[in-house]
Each structure stands twice: as C-alpha cells, then as structure tokens.
Design an enzyme around this catalytic site. Structure first.
Site, PDB file in Angstrom:
ATOM      1  N   VAL A 249       0.337   8.754 -11.529  1.00  0.00           N
ATOM      2  CA  VAL A 249      -0.788   8.490 -10.643  1.00  0.00           C
ATOM      3  C   VAL A 249      -0.325   8.429  -9.191  1.00  0.00           C
ATOM      4  CG1 VAL A 249      -2.621   6.864 -10.039  1.00  0.00           C
ATOM      5  CG2 VAL A 249      -2.061   7.270 -12.445  1.00  0.00           C
ATOM      6  N   ASP A 250      -0.780   9.385  -8.362  1.00  0.00           N
ATOM      7  CA  ASP A 250      -0.518   9.355  -6.911  1.00  0.00           C
ATOM      8  C   ASP A 250       0.969   9.122  -6.626  1.00  0.00           C
ATOM      9  OD1 ASP A 250      -3.299   9.503  -6.760  1.00  0.00           O
ATOM     10  OD2 ASP A 250      -3.532   7.347  -6.479  1.00  0.00           O
ATOM     11  N   PHE A 251       1.848   9.841  -7.308  1.00  0.00           N
ATOM     12  CA  PHE A 251       3.244   9.421  -7.292  1.00  0.00           C
ATOM     13  C   PHE A 251       4.045   9.896  -6.080  1.00  0.00           C
ATOM     14  CE2 PHE A 251       3.200  13.136 -10.150  1.00  0.00           C
ATOM     15  CZ  PHE A 251       4.332  13.859  -9.809  1.00  0.00           C
TER      16      PHE A 251
END
Length: 439
Positions: A249-251
């Site tokens: 997630v949104d890394f």
C-alpha cells in the site's frame, strides 16, 4: 487511462533536469547535482560488527562526538543488525555501506509501526540511545512523547543529514501488520490484519537534500519508503539506483523529488486487498515528483497479481478532511478554503497546502508487468466513489482546473502562473508485458 508524454515533453524529464533545482517551490534555485556511482571496497572510518561498534547508531554517535569533518564512512559487516537508526542534521555527510558482497548479506532491521504508542516506543527503544548525543536524543524524546508515534516517526532508518549515502545493504521493517485496531478484524494465514492503518517505514528521508541510495533493498508492506520535504512546497532531492523496493500500500510516497534509475519495484499481494506502488504528494509548484527510469515493475506471484488488481499509484491528497472534488452524497455538504483542513458534517474546509498537494509521478522507458491494471493504472484517492476525502486521478494541471470548475472562482483562487499542460502523471516508451514474479 494511460496518459503519455510526447517526445518533446519527455526531454524535460532527464536525470539532470529532475535533480537540478532545490528550494521553495515556485522560487527554487538552480543547484546542479550529478551523483557519482558508489563502488566497493570502502575504507571505513567506523565499523559495525564484532570487535567494533555494536550498533549502527553507536557508530553514528561516535562520529558526532568526534567532531568529524568531511565525509564519514561507516561500514557494516554482514549479518542482521537490530535497532533503529537516527541520523540527525550534521555538519558532515555520512556514507553507510554494507561490507558484504551483496545487499542481502547485510540487514538493518527493526519492527516499528505508526500506531505504536509513544510509551511503547520509549520502553522498546529509549534505553538503546541513552548515551547518545543530544542531536539524537532530542529526536527520540520527541517521538516518545507522542500519543501514537505516526508514520513520520515509524522508520527503521531516519535520514536528516544532507548528502547522506546508503549502499549495498538491506533495510527491513519487520512489522507484520498484527497490531489490533478498531475496524480491522480480518486476519490472513500469516496472522496479519488485511485492513487498517499499518504504516511501517523502512527508510525515511526526512527533509535531507542530495541523498543517494544505491544497490539497496527496502522491505516492508505499507509505506516502505517515505521521501519527506522539510516543509510543504520545499524541494529536496533523492537519487536511487539499482535498488530493490517492495511493499503493497502506497509503498513509495512523500512530497520530495526523486529519480529512480534501474530499480526493481515489487508489488506484494499477500496481505492487502489492493496494491498501489506510488503515492506522491508533490506540491503543484514543485517541478518534479517521482521519476522512474529504466525500472522493472514486478510482482510476488500472489493471487492478487494474477487478478491484475495492482496499480502504479494514486496521488496522496495529503491532509485532506473535506474535498472540493466530485459530486457530494452528503446533504448540505460544502467545502471552503481556510487556514486548516477540517470536516464537521456537512461543512468542511481545505487548506491551501492540502489543495495544492497534487502528486506528480512519471515513468520512463521501464518494463511494467501485467499485474498492473492496464485500463486504470492510476487510481483516485480514498475510494472510487465519492467520499469527503475523494479526489480523482489528475493527469495534468488542466485536469485539476476542469474538475474544480467554478469552485475556484467562488473561493477566489487563481492559478494564472500554472500552465494547464503541466504534467502530473504520465508515461513514456514503457513496455507492458508479463515478466512473472520476481523474488
């Protein structure tokens, strides 16, 4: 939608152009930076390992106490090195390098997450820096004083030092998304909660400029790499080459400017129901956000990857509480410009900083696997249906102006200095294929 740069537009996204400016957005200054390639072997000034400094933080502390000048090289012997590392602003730059043959042989590791209470942080980590210089202690005390430490304090390695270099090692946040939270009830076979706030940063570049990561592996799930500006709308630069970065997630996220060259970007599908690679929060007047060049976007072979439910990214609408975008479904809803962003239904406000946190990301001459949704590789923020934090994907400044319509006029906001063709999201000469999983 897959927006594409023209050849003329692509010329403006060279490495030297992306890394050329620094300072306040809209009034930045030319400061050309051409990072030189790092190479082993180094001659370390300090060594971390048996018979030397016990931890990386201890070596950083010694360099500070010794009053060093010029670049300081800290070599880390192969093995797993536990503990947090805080590198404060310093009058000298630091190079931190693994002394093994490959990055995976030298691992910097800790387990820390954004929902950790400050008291737990103090219990687990304060004792390990009790003899550190004040520049380090002040960071640790500030984090420990928080009710919850938040994403900005949940990193294994925190870099606040201009000119910092990281080379030939792995940074792993070992947090397993297993902290119980309100609204997060479902666990997978590994005992991880599949939803909820699970930010766990491997590396945080906290306002530092001219930071270089080369041949570095970064491991976590959500928010693996955080590239933070010192203040909103201030340009600082990070250069990454030959790195291997993974998460779900949104890394790869943040406000600053970064050039990724020849990196492997791996989407994990074992935990979260959806995956986004990038979540830039670039200010509208910052020239560049994240630029990926000659990179490989791969996956872990999970079922989610096979269903092609992974995306290149979404633009982080940083700080939003109420949105001026879309068609509200709340009766009497209204959002106005104000000093701060807030929402007490049905009335909300949005700050100028939040409004102008548009997010910029361009991918050049890279190879993108078919795990990425081909039809909508760029996603909206906070869901595809309207909600109080909603914003659709914006590909250019003109899209922003068109979406907001008369709202800008009613709020007396003008963007006469912004070219409607300014690129927010785009691609150029990428190859879309299915290289399969990459381990």
């Amino acid at each position: 939608m897959r927006p594409q740069l023209t050849p003329a537009q692509a010329e403006a996204f060279s490495r030297d152009a992306v890394l050329r400016h620094t300072g306040r957005a809209g009034a930045d200054r030319a400061d050309p930076w051409v990072p030189e390639r790092l190479s082993l072997p180094f001659s370390p000034d300090y060594v971390v390992g048996r018979g030397h400094h016990r931890t990386v933080q201890a070596a950083v502390n010694s360099a500070i106490r010794d009053g060093r000048t010029g670049r300081v090289v800290i070599g880390v012997e192969p093995g797993v090195h536990e503990g947090l590392i805080h590198v404060p602003p310093l009058p000298f730059p630091i190079t931190l390098a693994g002394l093994g043959r490959r990055p995976e042989q030298t691992v910097l590791k800790a387990s820390i997450d954004a929902e950790m209470p400050g008291a737990e942080f103090a219990t687990r980590f304060e004792a390990h820096v009790s003899d550190a210089p004040e520049a380090v202690l002040s960071i640790v005390r500030r984090i420990a004083a928080q009710d919850k430490i938040t994403t900005a304090n949940a990193s294994v390695l925190r870099i606040e030092c201009d000119g910092f270099q990281l080379h030939n090692l792995t940074v792993r946040n070992g947090y397993q998304a297993d902290r119980a939270q309100d609204g997060a009830h479902r666990r997978n076979a590994a005992g991880q909660f599949t939803t909820g706030q699970h930010q766990a940063v491997a590396v945080l570049v906290d306002g530092a400029d001219r930071v270089q990561l080369q041949d570095v592996h970064l491991r976590s799930f959500q928010d693996t790499l955080y590239l933070q500006s010192p203040t909103k709308g201030t340009t600082v630069r990070t250069h990454l080459s030959g790195c291997d970065i993974e998460g779900d997630v949104d890394f790869i996220f943040g406000q600053s400017t970064a050039w990724f060259d020849g990196c492997t970007i791996r989407s994990l599908g074992t935990r979260a129901p959806e995956c986004w690679v990038a979540a830039p929060a670039t200010d509208i007047r910052t020239r560049y956000g994240f630029v990926f060049h000659d990179c490989d976007f791969v996956h872990d072979g999970s079922a989610l990857a096979q269903r092609r439910q992974m995306r290149l990214g979404r633009q982080w609408f940083e700080g939003v509480r109420a949105t001026p975008y879309g068609h509200p479904t709340v009766a009497g809803y209204r959002c106005d410009l104000a000093e701060t962003s807030a929402y007490t239904p049905p009335l909300g406000t949005i700050s100028r900083a939040t409004l102008e946190s548009v997010g910029k990301c361009v991918i050049l001459r890279s190879r993108i696997g078919r795990h990425i949704d081909l039809t909508t590789p760029w996603d909206s923020w906070s869901g595809r249906n309207w909600g109080p934090r909603y914003r659709p994907a914006l590909y250019t400044a003109g899209d922003m102006m068109a979406q907001l319509g008369g709202w800008l006029a009613r709020q007396r906001i003008r963007y006469d200095d912004i070219d409607p063709d300014m690129v927010f999201l785009s691609e150029f000469e990428n190859q879309w294929s299915d290289p399969g999983p990459s381990g």
